[in-house]
Design an enzyme around this catalytic site. Structure first.
Site, PDB file in Angstrom:
ATOM      1  N   PRO A 137     -52.264  46.504  51.337  1.00 29.39           N
ATOM      2  CA  PRO A 137     -52.701  45.838  50.104  1.00 29.39           C
ATOM      3  C   PRO A 137     -53.510  46.746  49.175  1.00 29.39           C
ATOM      4  O   PRO A 137     -53.461  46.575  47.958  1.00 29.39           O
ATOM      5  CB  PRO A 137     -53.548  44.663  50.595  1.00 29.39           C
ATOM      6  CG  PRO A 137     -53.729  44.849  52.044  1.00 29.39           C
ATOM      7  CD  PRO A 137     -52.688  45.810  52.546  1.00 29.39           C
ATOM      8  N   VAL A 155     -43.025  47.615  44.828  1.00 26.51           N
ATOM      9  CA  VAL A 155     -44.063  47.309  43.838  1.00 26.51           C
ATOM     10  C   VAL A 155     -44.269  48.417  42.808  1.00 26.51           C
ATOM     11  O   VAL A 155     -45.140  48.316  41.962  1.00 26.51           O
ATOM     12  CB  VAL A 155     -45.421  47.054  44.533  1.00 26.51           C
ATOM     13  CG1 VAL A 155     -45.358  45.791  45.370  1.00 26.51           C
ATOM     14  CG2 VAL A 155     -45.843  48.259  45.371  1.00 26.51           C
ATOM     15  N   GLU A 167     -42.701  49.586  40.117  1.00 28.12           N
ATOM     16  CA  GLU A 167     -42.413  49.495  38.692  1.00 28.12           C
ATOM     17  C   GLU A 167     -42.688  48.132  38.079  1.00 28.12           C
ATOM     18  O   GLU A 167     -42.802  47.999  36.862  1.00 28.12           O
ATOM     19  CB  GLU A 167     -40.945  49.899  38.449  1.00 28.12           C
ATOM     20  CG  GLU A 167     -40.733  51.371  38.748  1.00 28.12           C
ATOM     21  CD  GLU A 167     -39.288  51.741  38.992  1.00 28.12           C
ATOM     22  OE1 GLU A 167     -38.642  52.235  38.073  1.00 28.12           O
ATOM     23  OE2 GLU A 167     -38.792  51.547  40.128  1.00 28.12           O
TER      24      GLU A 167
HETATM   25 MO1  MOS Z   1     -38.355  55.521  38.988  1.00 24.32          MO
HETATM   26  S1  MOS Z   1     -37.790  55.564  37.034  1.00 24.32           S
HETATM   27  O1  MOS Z   1     -37.184  54.597  39.657  1.00 24.32           O
HETATM   28  O2  MOS Z   1     -38.729  57.016  39.567  1.00 24.32           O
END
Ligand code: MOS
Length: 757
Positions: A644, A715, A717
């Site tokens: 976490p 997690v 993006e």
């Molecule tokens: Mo990311 S743009 O999938 O490194």
């Protein structure tokens, strides 16, 4: 959040699981003490320095380079230009597959974009190489640069993103819009953005005959190894890439870039180790960026305020010589229920470096437009924007009708709204002021990102002394993969974390797949999980078939592994240590292997996404138009959370990108020269601490039985999605002004007040 008091190995790990513990970064001390050695920190004996000369024009050809002047400079060893660049086994302009992008490796005197490498100077010192590059004083035959989304004719690209169709529809969009009781048509513009990790691309390359050894940051070791092998005409096994630490990646280190390859070309040409490091300015061109977009959305609702039509059109840009198209409209497939949905993309070709995957490629760009449009539609319906989103909640994936593998978005909305204090928000804009007279506004956005998984491999060993090793060529670009994956490894092998050696970040280890698409924990984690299970299965077989073992007769399914011991599942008082099992069998160690792959059946049956709800507060100076994001709270549901602390850090980082997208970040191109005008971190604005006063990521519990055996979604993006729109919507709520040209800067805000924005 009292999360700094936890020690590295809490006492209860012994009897519990390492997964789920908020452990600190295993490489944290190394990093803060400077002990972590990044690619550019390497100095092999006899090393020379290469410096790139890059084009100051965007289109034309290099007519002359003063190679003699550069060569005459003291310390300069060699100057490489298209005239003498050693031959390669593969044409850098060959496009053999979807993920083999064209590179500029001094193959000709053509200039296709500003900051394209046009020559390389190799010298005994960095200073001499830099001065040598300056002495080249190129002369150009300049052709007019085509810059801007309206500069050239548009076309429908063959595919967008990683091979998605450019046009998709479900239902009859025009009929839906015609019969809608309320409808809007709105256009948004997003600028070009550049990845700009703290660590620029760097390479230290050493050749020994046909063996190539390099230090360079990589989000995809095996892909880089394969590409270098093709270009140099050697076996991938001849190439060893070390990438133990990355100073950020964001997508621009997913595929090996031209400048990195040029470093290896330089080393081969001079027969000595060579270091090549990009300057910050050189990051604006040859290593990818996020393309600008114009997005037009048409939405229609019925009398109940339900969406019946959602049309999302994107116009974007690629280079003149290669194909990457920002898949911005795709987000409208995933988020809101609507009887008719249509998405499309068109593109123009400009004299720019080829755009590339950049953190939430498509999703980030599309999200700020969709979330703004949803807000505008809610406003047109006179409905609270959170209530409008709940009314149009998708119970199944809107474009396909498939059920979701799991979706705790309602709970994200609930927990986020409660923590933020959304209730009582005035519906009309420009209603709230703080004690200093600043306008205050609140906005919401929905976050979504696909739960992806690729193929990966891992190897595990348990030794007679009760210690273990897990090997996988994973990539820690600062996100904490080396910590989270070690936690999965410890659990998989039934070992305490301090008994486990985790080896990673090197191409001679099993291929862990690319660290991209927010998939790395799932991909590498499942390979690790399976490698551990393989070892435990072998240990169990040894023990349960041996009448001298307390586990005799328990059968493979009847044991569990924990703390370096196997226990009978039905009677935990009966157990045996790995050391005893191996000792009796006369084995020094036992080895296992694991692979991971997306489950095709589950993937065709379910739509798999992580979700979140982001709430933002901004304060706006009513006279100056200055905007500050003062409070951002995101609640995210992303399946099983391995660590976490790392996950909150990822989500907060993503939310900062979202703030950046809404308020700060933009590359400005000079339309006359085609050059980026703000190719530095002083003028290419990203948020600093003062721009992000209060930020919180809430982790909403979610169990997903379908994505993979560990239930991991990813997690990396998702935090940028939702956030950018929430901030933009908060600016509208504070001011009553809807700026549709991002980022929302004070000049655009004030301009929109006078009708010129
Ligand atoms: Mo990311 S743009 O999938 O490194």
């Amino acid at each position: 959040m009292p999360d700094i008091t936890l020690s590295q190995t809490p006492a209860h790990v012994r009897h519990g699981s390492s997964i789920g513990q908020p452990l600190t970064r295993r490489d944290g001390v190394l990093k803060v003490t400077g002990g972590a050695r990044y690619a550019a920190d390497q100095h092999p004996p006899g090393m020379l320095y290469a410096v790139l000369a890059v084009s100051s024009i965007a289109r034309g050809r290099v007519a002359f380079l003063d190679v003699a002047a550069a060569k005459a400079y003291p310390g300069v060893v060699e100057v490489i230009t298209p005239a003498n660049r050693p031959a390669l086994a593969q044409d850098p302009d060959e496009r053999s597959d979807l993920f083999t992008f064209r590179l500029d490796l001094l193959q000709s005197d053509r200039v296709r974009y500003a900051n394209q490498p046009i020559a390389m100077v190799i010298a005994e010192t960095l200073e001499a190489a830099t001065q040598g590059a300056a002495l080249l004083v190129p002369r150009y035959e300049i052709e007019p640069a085509q810059i801007g989304l309206d500069a050239t004719a548009s076309f429908v690209p063959p595919a967008v993103g990683p091979g998605f169709p450019a046009e998709v529809h479900r239902g009859d969009i025009e009929a839906g819009l015609t019969s809608a009781s309320k409808k809007i048509a709105v256009s948004y513009e997003t600028p070009a953005q550049y990845h700009n990790p703290m660590e620029p691309h760097a390479i230290v390359a050493v050749w020994d005959g046909d063996m190539l050894s390099i230090d360079t940051p990589s989000q995809g070791l095996a892909l880089a190894q394969g590409r270098l092998a093709s270009l140099f005409g050697i076996s991938p096994d001849n190439i060893h890439i070390r990438s133990p630490f990355l100073g950020g990646g964001f997508g621009c280190k997913g595929f090996i870039t031209g400048p990195q390859v040029l470093g290896a070309i330089a080393a081969r040409a001079v027969g000595k180790p060579v270091k090549l490091v990009l300057s910050r300015e050189q990051m604006f061109g040859p290593v990818g960026h996020r393309a600008p977009t114009q997005q037009t959305l048409r939405l229609g609702t019925n009398q109940d305020g339900k969406l019946i039509a959602l049309d999302h059109r994107t116009k974007t840009m690629s280079s003149t010589f290669d194909d990457f198209f920002e898949p911005a409209s795709g987000i409208s497939h995933a988020l809101y229920a609507s009887a008719a949905i249509a998405t499309s993309h068109e593109a123009v070709r400009n004299d720019v470096g080829t755009p590339m995957f950049m953190r939430a490629p498509g999703e980030a760009t599309g999200s700020i437009a969709l979330e703004s449009a949803i807000d505008e539609m809610a406003q047109a319906c006179g409905v609270d924007p959170l209530a409008f989103r709940l009314k149009n909640y998708a119970e199944v994936e809107p474009i396909s009708g498939k059920p979701f593998s799991s979706k705790a978005l309602r709970e994200c909305y609930r927990q986020g709204a409660e923590r933020f204090g959304w209730e009582g928000r005035p519906l009309a804009p420009r209603q709230m002021r703080d004690r200093d007279g600043l306008l205050v506004g609140w906005g919401v956005g929905t976050a979504v990102f696909p739960a992806l998984m690729f193929a990966g491999h891992a190897k595990a060993v348990v030794r007679r002394d009760g210690s273990g090793v897990m090997e996988t060529g994973a990539h820690d670009m600062g996100q904490g993969a080396g910590t989270a994956l070690a936690q999965i490894a410890a659990d998989a092998l039934g070992l305490d974390l301090d008994r486990l050696e985790f080896r990673s970040g090197s191409s001679d280890l099993p291929d862990a797949g690319i660290a991209g698409g927010s998939s790395h924990t799932a991909t590498a984690g499942m390979a690790i999980h399976n490698a551990g299970a393989d070892v435990i299965g072998r240990l169990a077989e040894l023990a349960t078939n041996d009448h001298r073992s307390p586990l005799f007769g328990a059968g493979n399914a009847g044991v569990i592994a924990r703390g370096g011991r196997l226990f009978r599942r039905d009677d935990e008082s009966r157990s045996e240590s790995y050391a005893d099992i191996l000792g009796r069998a006369g084995l020094a160690q036992i080895e296992g292997h694991g692979t991971s792959a997306a489950d095709g059946v589950a993937q065709s049956s379910y739509a798999m996404y992580a979700h979140g709800a982001v709430f933002a507060e901004v304060r706006v100076d009513p006279d100056l138009g200055q905007i500050r994001a003062t409070r951002v709270i995101g609640a995210f549901a992303a399946g099983r959370i391995i660590n976490p602390r790392m996950v909150r850090s990822q989500l907060c980082g993503g939310m900062i990108w979202g703030i950046s997208f809404a308020l700060h970040e933009q590359a400005m191109m000079d339309p006359r020269s085609g050059r980026p005008m703000n190719a530095n971190l002083a003028e290419y604005h990203i948020p600093v601490n003062a721009d992000v006063p209060s930020l919180e990521a809430i982790l909403v519990e979610e169990h997903d039985p379908h994505v993979n055996a560990l239930g991991i979604k990813g997690v990396g993006e998702i935090g940028i999605t939702g956030t950018a729109g929430a901030v933009a919507n908060a600016v509208w709520h504070a001011t009553g002004l809807r700026v549709r040209h991002f980022p929302i800067t004070l000049d655009r805000l004030i301009g929109s007040q006078t009708g010129s924005g």
